[in-house]
Design a protein around this motif. Sequence first.
Motif, mmCIF file in Angstrom:
data_model
loop_
_atom_site.group_PDB
_atom_site.id
_atom_site.type_symbol
_atom_site.label_atom_id
_atom_site.label_comp_id
_atom_site.label_asym_id
_atom_site.label_seq_id
_atom_site.Cartn_x
_atom_site.Cartn_y
_atom_site.Cartn_z
ATOM 1 N N VAL A 102 0.884 -1.158 0.000
ATOM 2 C CA VAL A 102 0.000 0.000 0.000
ATOM 3 C C VAL A 102 0.923 1.210 0.000
ATOM 4 O O VAL A 102 1.559 1.526 1.007
ATOM 5 C CB VAL A 102 -0.932 0.028 1.231
ATOM 6 N N HIS A 103 1.026 1.856 -1.165
ATOM 7 C CA HIS A 103 1.914 3.011 -1.319
ATOM 8 C C HIS A 103 1.143 4.270 -0.968
ATOM 9 O O HIS A 103 0.229 4.675 -1.689
ATOM 10 C CB HIS A 103 2.424 3.066 -2.759
ATOM 11 N N LEU A 104 1.508 4.879 0.155
ATOM 12 C CA LEU A 104 0.898 6.144 0.574
ATOM 13 C C LEU A 104 1.556 7.271 -0.208
ATOM 14 O O LEU A 104 2.778 7.435 -0.155
ATOM 15 C CB LEU A 104 1.066 6.349 2.079
ATOM 16 N N THR A 105 0.757 8.032 -0.941
ATOM 17 C CA THR A 105 1.272 9.097 -1.789
ATOM 18 C C THR A 105 0.580 10.404 -1.441
ATOM 19 O O THR A 105 -0.525 10.410 -0.904
ATOM 20 C CB THR A 105 1.030 8.792 -3.284
ATOM 21 N N GLY A 106 1.245 11.502 -1.790
ATOM 22 C CA GLY A 106 0.605 12.785 -1.546
ATOM 23 C C GLY A 106 1.457 13.954 -1.977
ATOM 24 O O GLY A 106 2.609 13.790 -2.405
ATOM 25 N N ASP A 107 0.877 15.100 -1.843
ATOM 26 C CA ASP A 107 1.526 16.351 -2.182
ATOM 27 C C ASP A 107 2.718 16.598 -1.260
ATOM 28 O O ASP A 107 2.606 16.452 -0.036
ATOM 29 C CB ASP A 107 0.490 17.480 -2.048
ATOM 30 N N ARG A 108 3.851 16.972 -1.843
ATOM 31 C CA ARG A 108 5.072 17.177 -1.067
ATOM 32 C C ARG A 108 4.872 18.205 0.045
ATOM 33 O O ARG A 108 5.339 18.016 1.166
ATOM 34 C CB ARG A 108 6.218 17.602 -1.994
ATOM 35 N N ASP A 109 4.175 19.306 -0.242
ATOM 36 C CA ASP A 109 3.970 20.347 0.777
ATOM 37 C C ASP A 109 3.151 19.821 1.959
ATOM 38 O O ASP A 109 3.446 20.131 3.114
ATOM 39 C CB ASP A 109 3.295 21.579 0.174
ATOM 40 N N VAL A 147 -2.487 4.952 -2.470
ATOM 41 C CA VAL A 147 -3.533 5.588 -1.675
ATOM 42 C C VAL A 147 -3.082 7.005 -1.353
ATOM 43 O O VAL A 147 -1.996 7.208 -0.787
ATOM 44 C CB VAL A 147 -3.805 4.799 -0.374
ATOM 45 N N ASP A 148 -3.912 7.986 -1.712
ATOM 46 C CA ASP A 148 -3.615 9.392 -1.437
ATOM 47 C C ASP A 148 -3.759 9.673 0.051
ATOM 48 O O ASP A 148 -4.686 9.182 0.706
ATOM 49 C CB ASP A 148 -4.568 10.283 -2.240
ATOM 50 N N VAL A 149 -2.845 10.486 0.595
ATOM 51 C CA VAL A 149 -2.826 10.746 2.038
ATOM 52 C C VAL A 149 -3.525 12.038 2.447
ATOM 53 O O VAL A 149 -3.418 12.439 3.596
ATOM 54 C CB VAL A 149 -1.386 10.719 2.605
ATOM 55 N N SER A 150 -4.236 12.666 1.536
ATOM 56 C CA SER A 150 -5.008 13.829 1.960
ATOM 57 C C SER A 150 -6.218 13.335 2.747
ATOM 58 O O SER A 150 -6.757 12.261 2.480
ATOM 59 C CB SER A 150 -5.442 14.665 0.754
ATOM 60 N N GLY A 151 -6.605 14.097 3.753
ATOM 61 C CA GLY A 151 -7.746 13.721 4.575
ATOM 62 C C GLY A 151 -7.315 13.196 5.925
ATOM 63 O O GLY A 151 -6.134 13.172 6.278
ATOM 64 N N SER A 152 -8.305 12.757 6.681
ATOM 65 C CA SER A 152 -8.053 12.260 8.035
ATOM 66 C C SER A 152 -7.491 10.838 7.980
ATOM 67 O O SER A 152 -7.630 10.140 6.969
ATOM 68 C CB SER A 152 -9.364 12.247 8.823
ATOM 69 N N PRO A 153 -6.884 10.381 9.072
ATOM 70 C CA PRO A 153 -6.402 8.998 9.104
ATOM 71 C C PRO A 153 -7.503 7.976 8.798
ATOM 72 O O PRO A 153 -7.254 6.999 8.094
ATOM 73 C CB PRO A 153 -5.851 8.840 10.522
ATOM 74 N N VAL A 161 -8.346 0.267 2.562
ATOM 75 C CA VAL A 161 -9.128 -0.972 2.610
ATOM 76 C C VAL A 161 -9.878 -1.164 1.294
ATOM 77 O O VAL A 161 -9.879 -2.262 0.725
ATOM 78 C CB VAL A 161 -10.095 -0.968 3.818
ATOM 79 N N ALA A 162 -10.500 -0.114 0.791
ATOM 80 C CA ALA A 162 -11.232 -0.217 -0.482
ATOM 81 C C ALA A 162 -10.295 -0.584 -1.624
ATOM 82 O O ALA A 162 -10.630 -1.422 -2.473
ATOM 83 C CB ALA A 162 -11.963 1.099 -0.772
#
Length: 177
Positions: A102-109, A147-153, A161-162
């Motif tokens: 599960v690769h957690l990805t997101g905006d660098r900032d 999986v994008d890391v924006s948002g709450s845990p 999971v989805a």
Amino acid sequence: MSTPQVVVVMGVAGTGKTTIGPLLAARLGVPYAEGDDFHPAANIAKMSAGTPLTDEDRWPWLDAIGDWAHSRAGLGGVVSSSALKRAYRDRLRAAAPDVVFVHLTGDRDLIESRMSHRTGHFMPTALLDSQFATLQPLQADEQGVEVDVSGSPDEITDRAVAALRAHAGRRRPAPYA
């Protein structure tokens, strides 16, 4: 129901591996192992001093994580590991061939902001650029999801999971039904 697999929660520092990993494990009903706990003291000292690890530094760490993943074969589990390079993921797969990432990805900032607000962690924000420079995203032939890391845990965990369930429908054996 199929046999649960070991899930490796991966990504650059600050993506939330230590937060999402235990939440994902709880949701899947399997144990969690913190990848940072497998680092030898010399690695932690090096990173604490702001020095990026070399591949030679990482091999024993990856082997220890791989040993844990192998011990969970057929039982399932979730472990965190940056697993930034394909070679690192290949090494984990050599120990535990059925792992799924599960690769957690997101905006660098966003990631930098989260890193700068955490306390008690040895990885300084100054090493984030080296993490992104090292990162080799999952390839089409690797078992895993992004999986994008924006948002709450909880939102991130829901997405993970989805994504795992959707991934399970595309391959056999399925990690979680």
